[in-house]
Design an enzyme around this catalytic site. Structure first.
Site, PDB file in Angstrom:
ATOM      1  N   LYS A   1      -0.538   3.397  77.239  1.00 43.87           N
ATOM      2  CA  LYS A   1      -0.673   3.661  75.798  1.00 43.87           C
ATOM      3  C   LYS A   1      -0.650   2.376  74.992  1.00 43.87           C
ATOM      4  O   LYS A   1       0.173   2.180  74.096  1.00 43.87           O
ATOM      5  CB  LYS A   1       0.386   4.654  75.316  1.00 43.87           C
ATOM      6  CG  LYS A   1       0.278   5.998  76.022  1.00 43.87           C
ATOM      7  CD  LYS A   1       1.060   7.078  75.330  1.00 43.87           C
ATOM      8  CE  LYS A   1       0.909   8.415  76.027  1.00 43.87           C
ATOM      9  NZ  LYS A   1       1.557   8.510  77.344  1.00 43.87           N
TER      10      LYS A   1
ATOM     11  N   ASP B   1      -1.447  -2.078  70.316  1.00 41.74           N
ATOM     12  CA  ASP B   1      -1.207  -3.222  69.433  1.00 41.74           C
ATOM     13  C   ASP B   1      -2.503  -3.802  68.880  1.00 41.74           C
ATOM     14  O   ASP B   1      -3.590  -3.272  69.129  1.00 41.74           O
ATOM     15  CB  ASP B   1      -0.401  -4.277  70.227  1.00 41.74           C
ATOM     16  CG  ASP B   1       0.625  -4.980  69.356  1.00 41.74           C
ATOM     17  OD1 ASP B   1       0.289  -5.323  68.194  1.00 41.74           O
ATOM     18  OD2 ASP B   1       1.744  -5.211  69.839  1.00 41.74           O
TER      19      ASP B   1
ATOM     20  N   LYS C   1      -1.823   9.419  87.808  1.00 40.44           N
ATOM     21  CA  LYS C   1      -1.426   8.782  86.546  1.00 40.44           C
ATOM     22  C   LYS C   1      -0.080   8.104  86.740  1.00 40.44           C
ATOM     23  O   LYS C   1       0.851   8.720  87.266  1.00 40.44           O
ATOM     24  CB  LYS C   1      -1.351   9.837  85.435  1.00 40.44           C
ATOM     25  CG  LYS C   1      -1.046   9.252  84.069  1.00 40.44           C
ATOM     26  CD  LYS C   1      -1.063  10.301  82.981  1.00 40.44           C
ATOM     27  CE  LYS C   1       0.277  10.975  82.783  1.00 40.44           C
ATOM     28  NZ  LYS C   1       1.349  10.070  82.349  1.00 40.44           N
TER      29      LYS C   1
ATOM     30  N   ASP D   1      -0.961   4.856  82.442  1.00 44.64           N
ATOM     31  CA  ASP D   1      -0.703   5.490  81.137  1.00 44.64           C
ATOM     32  C   ASP D   1       0.139   4.565  80.255  1.00 44.64           C
ATOM     33  O   ASP D   1       1.237   4.923  79.837  1.00 44.64           O
ATOM     34  CB  ASP D   1       0.013   6.832  81.385  1.00 44.64           C
ATOM     35  CG  ASP D   1       0.072   7.701  80.140  1.00 44.64           C
ATOM     36  OD1 ASP D   1      -0.558   7.342  79.130  1.00 44.64           O
ATOM     37  OD2 ASP D   1       0.762   8.736  80.190  1.00 44.64           O
TER      38      ASP D   1
ATOM     39  N   GLY E   1       3.152  16.666  85.639  1.00 40.77           N
ATOM     40  CA  GLY E   1       4.233  15.861  86.205  1.00 40.77           C
ATOM     41  C   GLY E   1       5.304  16.747  86.805  1.00 40.77           C
ATOM     42  O   GLY E   1       5.218  17.170  87.965  1.00 40.77           O
TER      43      GLY E   1
ATOM     44  N   HIS F   1       3.073   5.327  85.222  1.00 40.66           N
ATOM     45  CA  HIS F   1       3.692   4.472  84.203  1.00 40.66           C
ATOM     46  C   HIS F   1       4.297   3.323  85.012  1.00 40.66           C
ATOM     47  O   HIS F   1       5.493   3.365  85.346  1.00 40.66           O
ATOM     48  CB  HIS F   1       4.810   5.215  83.461  1.00 40.66           C
ATOM     49  CG  HIS F   1       4.335   6.283  82.526  1.00 40.66           C
ATOM     50  ND1 HIS F   1       3.740   6.002  81.317  1.00 40.66           N
ATOM     51  CD2 HIS F   1       4.389   7.633  82.588  1.00 40.66           C
ATOM     52  CE1 HIS F   1       3.448   7.133  80.693  1.00 40.66           C
ATOM     53  NE2 HIS F   1       3.829   8.140  81.444  1.00 40.66           N
TER      54      HIS F   1
HETATM   55  P1  BMP Z   1       5.469  16.313  82.450  1.00 43.17           P
HETATM   56  O1  BMP Z   1       4.346  17.204  83.018  1.00 43.17           O
HETATM   57  O2  BMP Z   1       6.549  16.045  83.439  1.00 43.17           O
HETATM   58  O3  BMP Z   1       5.991  16.786  81.123  1.00 43.17           O
HETATM   59  O4  BMP Z   1       4.800  14.876  82.216  1.00 43.17           O
HETATM   60  C1  BMP Z   1       3.761  14.680  81.317  1.00 43.17           C
HETATM   61  C2  BMP Z   1       3.183  13.295  81.429  1.00 43.17           C
HETATM   62  O5  BMP Z   1       2.102  13.179  80.509  1.00 43.17           O
HETATM   63  C3  BMP Z   1       4.155  12.163  81.097  1.00 43.17           C
HETATM   64  O6  BMP Z   1       3.891  11.069  81.977  1.00 43.17           O
HETATM   65  C4  BMP Z   1       3.807  11.780  79.671  1.00 43.17           C
HETATM   66  O7  BMP Z   1       3.971  10.401  79.443  1.00 43.17           O
HETATM   67  C5  BMP Z   1       2.343  12.155  79.556  1.00 43.17           C
HETATM   68  N1  BMP Z   1       1.922  12.639  78.207  1.00 43.17           N
HETATM   69  C6  BMP Z   1       2.453  13.790  77.640  1.00 43.17           C
HETATM   70  O8  BMP Z   1       3.311  14.452  78.222  1.00 43.17           O
HETATM   71  N2  BMP Z   1       2.001  14.199  76.397  1.00 43.17           N
HETATM   72  C7  BMP Z   1       1.051  13.512  75.697  1.00 43.17           C
HETATM   73  O9  BMP Z   1       0.688  13.928  74.618  1.00 43.17           O
HETATM   74  C8  BMP Z   1       0.510  12.356  76.284  1.00 43.17           C
HETATM   75  C9  BMP Z   1       0.953  11.937  77.539  1.00 43.17           C
HETATM   76  O10 BMP Z   1       0.414  10.863  78.085  1.00 43.17           O
END
Ligand code: BMP
Length: 259
Positions: free
Chosen positions: A96, A99, A61, A94, A231, A63
């Site tokens: 999102k 629009d 995934k 990802d 992540g 960004h």
């Molecule tokens: P981490 O495990 O480091 O918290 O990262 C989570 C990832 O999932 C991030 O890239 C975030 O954008 C994405 N994400 C999230 O954390 N919660 C959601 O509800 C939706 C997501 O896409």
């Protein structure tokens, strides 16, 4: 009697979209339902992660709008795709998208390298219609698709029960391009859709910006996640390979259990 949703390994034939089936195939072949969230800031770091952890994941995934050198790295996408082929994982952008349809059309046209993209439904079905139209006009309706953000992991998010319901309805209505949902609770979601759950971590319950975490076992066994999105639980671990192996083995064991 309470209806218990079958875990992913026991409802593969119920999946509808070709990309969902493809992903389920990768999950079985590689024995991992781990999606690595490559939240780093340069293209080189993403490619390093692919090399290091590609064997333990079913999907990466990204960004890509957070990669500061994306526009000065003309071969990045090609290299990324080569890694994905070599280690057999899919690519999820990802972004999102959220629009009106016309704007999503232009945004999505630039994302033709991604097997999947995430979409918010706050603007209504127009965003998903736009994706569908681009897929039809490029002859890739069976090759690529999107995931709808149905629930979020962050505290005090504004998603209501009605919003969740309406999002699932859109997913069903556009099942030829919606592959699955980004959700926290997969239990009462259609069995034809994949449920991807972010906010998964073993060694923390939250961060300092309202993110909340469940542990991987609980995410699958209690909340019916099919794929785990991780992540920082991996990126900040002292040994990333060991952490990726740990998340993927917990996740795969849980989706393989029959209950
Ligand atoms: P981490 O495990 O480091 O918290 O990262 C989570 C990832 O999932 C991030 O890239 C975030 O954008 C994405 N994400 C999230 O954390 N919660 C959601 O509800 C939706 C997501 O896409």
């Amino acid at each position: 009697k309470k209806i218990v949703k079958k875990t992913l390994q026991h409802r593969k034939e119920e999946l509808k979209h070709p990309v969902a089936k493809r992903l389920a195939g990768i999950i079985s072949d590689k024995k991992t339902n781990l999606v690595l969230s490559a939240d780093v800031s340069t293209c080189v770091e993403v490619l390093q992660l692919c090399g290091e952890l590609g064997d333990y994941i079913c999907m990466l995934k990204l960004h890509t709008d957070s990669l500061k050198d994306l526009h000065s790295s003309p071969t990045f996408i090609q290299e990324l795709q080569a890694c994905a082929v070599k280690s057999n994982f899919l690519l999820l952008e990802d972004r999102k998208l959220a629009d009106i349809g016309n704007t999503v059309t232009h945004q999505y046209e630039l994302l033709n390298w991604a097997d999947l993209v995430t979409v918010h439904t706050v603007a209504g079905p127009g965003s998903v219609m736009a994706i569908r139209n681009v897929l039809i006009s490029t002859g890739s309706l069976e090759k690529r698709g999107c995931l709808l953000v149905t629930e979020m992991s962050s505290e005090r998010n504004l998603i209501s029960a009605d919003y969740v319901k309406a999002t699932v309805e859109i997913a069903k209505e556009y099942s030829d391009c919606v592959v699955g949902l980004i959700c926290q609770d997969g239990r009462n979601k259609p069995s034809s859709l994949l449920c991807l759950t972010p906010g998964v971590r073993i060694d923390a319950h939250s961060d300092n910006l309202m993110q909340t975490y469940t542990n991987p076992d609980q995410a699958v066994r209690e909340n019916a996640a099919d794929l785990l999105v991780v992540g920082r639980g991996i990126l900040q671990a002292p040994d990333r390979i060991a952490a990726a192996k740990q998340y993927s083995s917990i996740g795969y064991l849980a989706i393989s259990a029959s209950d």
